[in-house]
Design a protein around this motif. Structure first.
Motif, PDB file in Angstrom:
ATOM      1  N   ARG A 252      12.805 -43.038  28.384  1.00 21.27           N
ATOM      2  CA  ARG A 252      11.702 -42.242  28.943  1.00 21.27           C
ATOM      3  C   ARG A 252      11.013 -41.427  27.857  1.00 21.27           C
ATOM      4  NH1 ARG A 252      14.712 -38.709  32.861  1.00 21.27           N
ATOM      5  NH2 ARG A 252      12.690 -37.676  33.059  1.00 21.27           N
ATOM      6  N   LEU A 253      11.795 -40.911  26.934  1.00 23.29           N
ATOM      7  CA  LEU A 253      11.212 -40.163  25.813  1.00 23.29           C
ATOM      8  C   LEU A 253      10.294 -41.067  24.997  1.00 23.29           C
ATOM      9  CD1 LEU A 253      11.004 -37.723  23.865  1.00 23.29           C
ATOM     10  CD2 LEU A 253      13.120 -38.534  22.788  1.00 23.29           C
ATOM     11  N   MET A 254      10.742 -42.273  24.714  1.00 25.42           N
ATOM     12  CA  MET A 254       9.918 -43.212  23.953  1.00 25.42           C
ATOM     13  C   MET A 254       8.635 -43.550  24.701  1.00 25.42           C
ATOM     14  SD  MET A 254      13.064 -45.611  22.600  1.00 25.42           S
ATOM     15  CE  MET A 254      12.002 -46.899  21.937  1.00 25.42           C
ATOM     16  N   GLU A 255       8.736 -43.730  26.012  1.00 24.06           N
ATOM     17  CA  GLU A 255       7.537 -44.023  26.806  1.00 24.06           C
ATOM     18  C   GLU A 255       6.552 -42.864  26.752  1.00 24.06           C
ATOM     19  OE1 GLU A 255       9.260 -44.855  30.597  1.00 24.06           O
ATOM     20  OE2 GLU A 255       9.234 -47.039  30.292  1.00 24.06           O
ATOM     21  N   SER A 256       7.076 -41.637  26.789  1.00 28.89           N
ATOM     22  CA  SER A 256       6.196 -40.474  26.729  1.00 28.89           C
ATOM     23  C   SER A 256       5.505 -40.354  25.373  1.00 28.89           C
ATOM     24  CB  SER A 256       6.994 -39.202  27.010  1.00 28.89           C
ATOM     25  OG  SER A 256       7.863 -38.879  25.937  1.00 28.89           O
ATOM     26  N   MET A 257       6.045 -41.032  24.375  1.00 31.80           N
ATOM     27  CA  MET A 257       5.450 -41.041  23.038  1.00 31.80           C
ATOM     28  C   MET A 257       4.478 -42.200  22.872  1.00 31.80           C
ATOM     29  SD  MET A 257       8.995 -40.106  21.001  1.00 31.80           S
ATOM     30  CE  MET A 257       8.298 -39.953  19.358  1.00 31.80           C
ATOM     31  N   GLY A 258       4.217 -42.929  23.978  1.00 33.38           N
ATOM     32  CA  GLY A 258       3.221 -43.984  23.951  1.00 33.38           C
ATOM     33  C   GLY A 258       3.751 -45.369  23.659  1.00 33.38           C
ATOM     34  N   MET A 259       5.044 -45.576  23.761  1.00 31.76           N
ATOM     35  CA  MET A 259       5.632 -46.865  23.438  1.00 31.76           C
ATOM     36  C   MET A 259       5.901 -47.678  24.706  1.00 31.76           C
ATOM     37  SD  MET A 259       8.326 -45.681  20.467  1.00 31.76           S
ATOM     38  CE  MET A 259       8.646 -47.362  19.957  1.00 31.76           C
TER      39      MET A 259
ATOM     40  N   LEU B 206      12.539 -32.825  20.333  1.00 32.06           N
ATOM     41  CA  LEU B 206      11.636 -33.881  20.782  1.00 32.06           C
ATOM     42  C   LEU B 206      11.524 -33.894  22.311  1.00 32.06           C
ATOM     43  CD1 LEU B 206      12.594 -36.867  18.460  1.00 32.06           C
ATOM     44  CD2 LEU B 206      10.352 -35.778  18.624  1.00 32.06           C
ATOM     45  N   LEU B 207      12.645 -33.754  22.988  1.00 32.80           N
ATOM     46  CA  LEU B 207      12.629 -33.765  24.454  1.00 32.80           C
ATOM     47  C   LEU B 207      11.800 -32.608  24.994  1.00 32.80           C
ATOM     48  CD1 LEU B 207      16.365 -34.704  25.077  1.00 32.80           C
ATOM     49  CD2 LEU B 207      14.381 -36.078  25.754  1.00 32.80           C
ATOM     50  N   LYS B 208      11.936 -31.450  24.408  1.00 31.83           N
ATOM     51  CA  LYS B 208      11.155 -30.298  24.857  1.00 31.83           C
ATOM     52  C   LYS B 208       9.675 -30.493  24.550  1.00 31.83           C
ATOM     53  CE  LYS B 208      14.730 -26.740  24.561  1.00 31.83           C
ATOM     54  NZ  LYS B 208      15.127 -25.478  23.916  1.00 31.83           N
ATOM     55  N   HIS B 209       9.384 -31.021  23.370  1.00 29.76           N
ATOM     56  CA  HIS B 209       7.995 -31.211  22.959  1.00 29.76           C
ATOM     57  C   HIS B 209       7.266 -32.165  23.904  1.00 29.76           C
ATOM     58  CE1 HIS B 209       4.542 -31.476  20.285  1.00 29.76           C
ATOM     59  NE2 HIS B 209       4.612 -32.794  20.355  1.00 29.76           N
ATOM     60  N   HIS B 210       8.000 -33.136  24.451  1.00 27.51           N
ATOM     61  CA  HIS B 210       7.378 -34.133  25.328  1.00 27.51           C
ATOM     62  C   HIS B 210       7.626 -33.839  26.806  1.00 27.51           C
ATOM     63  CE1 HIS B 210       5.875 -36.846  22.214  1.00 27.51           C
ATOM     64  NE2 HIS B 210       6.933 -36.500  21.521  1.00 27.51           N
ATOM     65  N   GLY B 211       7.990 -32.596  27.111  1.00 26.71           N
ATOM     66  CA  GLY B 211       7.985 -32.143  28.494  1.00 26.71           C
ATOM     67  C   GLY B 211       9.238 -32.361  29.307  1.00 26.71           C
TER      68      GLY B 211
END
Length: 366
Positions: free
Chosen positions: A63-70, A162-167
């Motif tokens: 999910r983190l990777m998806e939130s980064m546009g992947m 990273l998790l916090k930065h992406h919500g």
């Protein structure tokens, strides 16, 4: 003074005992600004990640990777080949096919795990880069190995960021609730040490990946009271318990518990020393001892006192950080008093009048 068998173990420490002193979140050494609340919160955040189900943790990384546009694909566990998540980054500059491996570890990720991932990357025709994500940290050998290679290492502290930065703040909500409801920390309870009075916690922090030990020596002037009054990895307490080495103190690189009110009457000086861990890291020096800070927490109602010290040097294996001196009124004051010891902790304690037994030569045929 008789030659001490206890001090003989300066050159022959118990490796298992030393490893037991290495604590869960030692990578928090990067926090040298003494923001104790933030550090304690980070410990709770990492504990939440460690407590997650392995599948749930992999899904969180996806999910983190998806939130980064992947574009992301979770691999089947029986056929992952050392790959937990696959992603495609469509960015025209930094894009590519990424393979990700996740490790919910408490201890440092071994260099062999990093090398194995590189081998997987080399044999994966579609992959252009690899990422290793952990809840713990990586040692200097791992960072050196990936230099110049298409591999990214993400430690626990960076992962939380990273998790916090992406919500993904909801992941850590229990840690925030715990911080609001916790009663003031009890020093003796946290360290599981019984003391007659409220002690002070003397914390040592530094940056970098190298491991160091903290030692304390009770003196009268420049002479040690006895070898029993050297507190280090093979002697965890003075005879009266007024100075104790605390192992497993969650958010400190190294920690001593000092009951200044209970120190021996003849003691008017407490010397603090840091030493490289040459047993587990042969050839280690104080060169990696960067950004060191001593933090004295004197009690729940007092602000922590912070002293930032000079970096270590490659030429030394141990380093005197400073000393606490008792004045005529019975008050203790700290003075930074840096000194380097190429001969390590052995040389440092000899300078204060202790005799260290030489290591016995190995028997023939051993």
């Amino acid at each position: 003074m008789s030659r001490s068998r206890k001090l003989h173990r300066l050159s022959n420490p118990d490796s298992a005992e030393r490893r037991a002193q290495r604590m869960l979140f030692r990578h928090l050494r990067d926090d040298t600004n003494a923001n104790r609340g933030r550090m304690a919160r980070r410990v709770r955040e990492l504990q939440l990640l460690l407590a997650m189900d392995p599948i749930e943790f992999e899904q969180l990384i996806a999910r983190l990777m998806e939130s980064m546009g992947m574009k992301v694909e979770l691999t089947a566990r029986s056929k992952d080949g050392g790959v937990d998540v696959r992603g495609v980054d469509t960015d025209p500059f930094r894009g590519g096919n990424v393979i990700v491996q996740v490790k919910r570890y408490r201890d440092t990720v071994t260099p062999s795990a990093v090398r194995d991932l590189f081998g997987t990357l080399q044999h994966d025709a579609a992959a252009t880069k690899a990422v290793l994500v952990t809840t713990s940290k990586f040692g200097p050998s791992s960072h050196q190995f990936v230099s110049g290679k298409p591999i990214t290492l993400i430690n626990g502290s960076e992962l939380v960021g990273l998790l916090k930065h992406h919500g993904f703040h909801e992941v850590f909500a229990p840690a925030y609730e715990e911080a609001r409801t916790d009663a003031p920390a009890d020093a003796a309870g946290q360290s599981e040490i019984e003391v007659a009075a409220e002690p002070s916690r003397l914390l040592l922090h530094w940056t970098g990946e190298e491991e160091y030990d903290i030692a304390a020596l009770l003196c009268q002037g420049n002479r040690a009271l006895s070898d029993d009054h050297l507190v280090f990895y093979n002697n965890a307490s003075t005879p009266d318990g007024s100075v104790r080495l605390v192992t497993g103190y969650e958010d400190a690189n190294a920690c001593l518990m000092v009951d200044f009110e209970a120190l021996p009457a003849e003691a008017d000086r407490l010397v603090v020393i840091a030493a490289a861990d040459t047993e587990n890291h042969p050839g280690a020096t104080m060169g990696g001892f960067a950004g060191p800070a001593l933090i004295l927490e004197a009690g729940a109602d007092q602000d922590a006192a912070v002293v930032h010290l000079a970096d270590g040097a490659e030429s030394n294996i141990a380093m005197r950080l400073g000393r606490f001196d008792r004045d005529d009124a019975g008050n203790w004051d700290f003075t930074p008093a840096l000194a380097g010891y190429p001969g390590g902790l052995r040389q440092a304690v000899v300078a204060y009048g202790l005799e260290v037994a030489e290591e016995a030569p190995a028997a023939a045929g051993a």
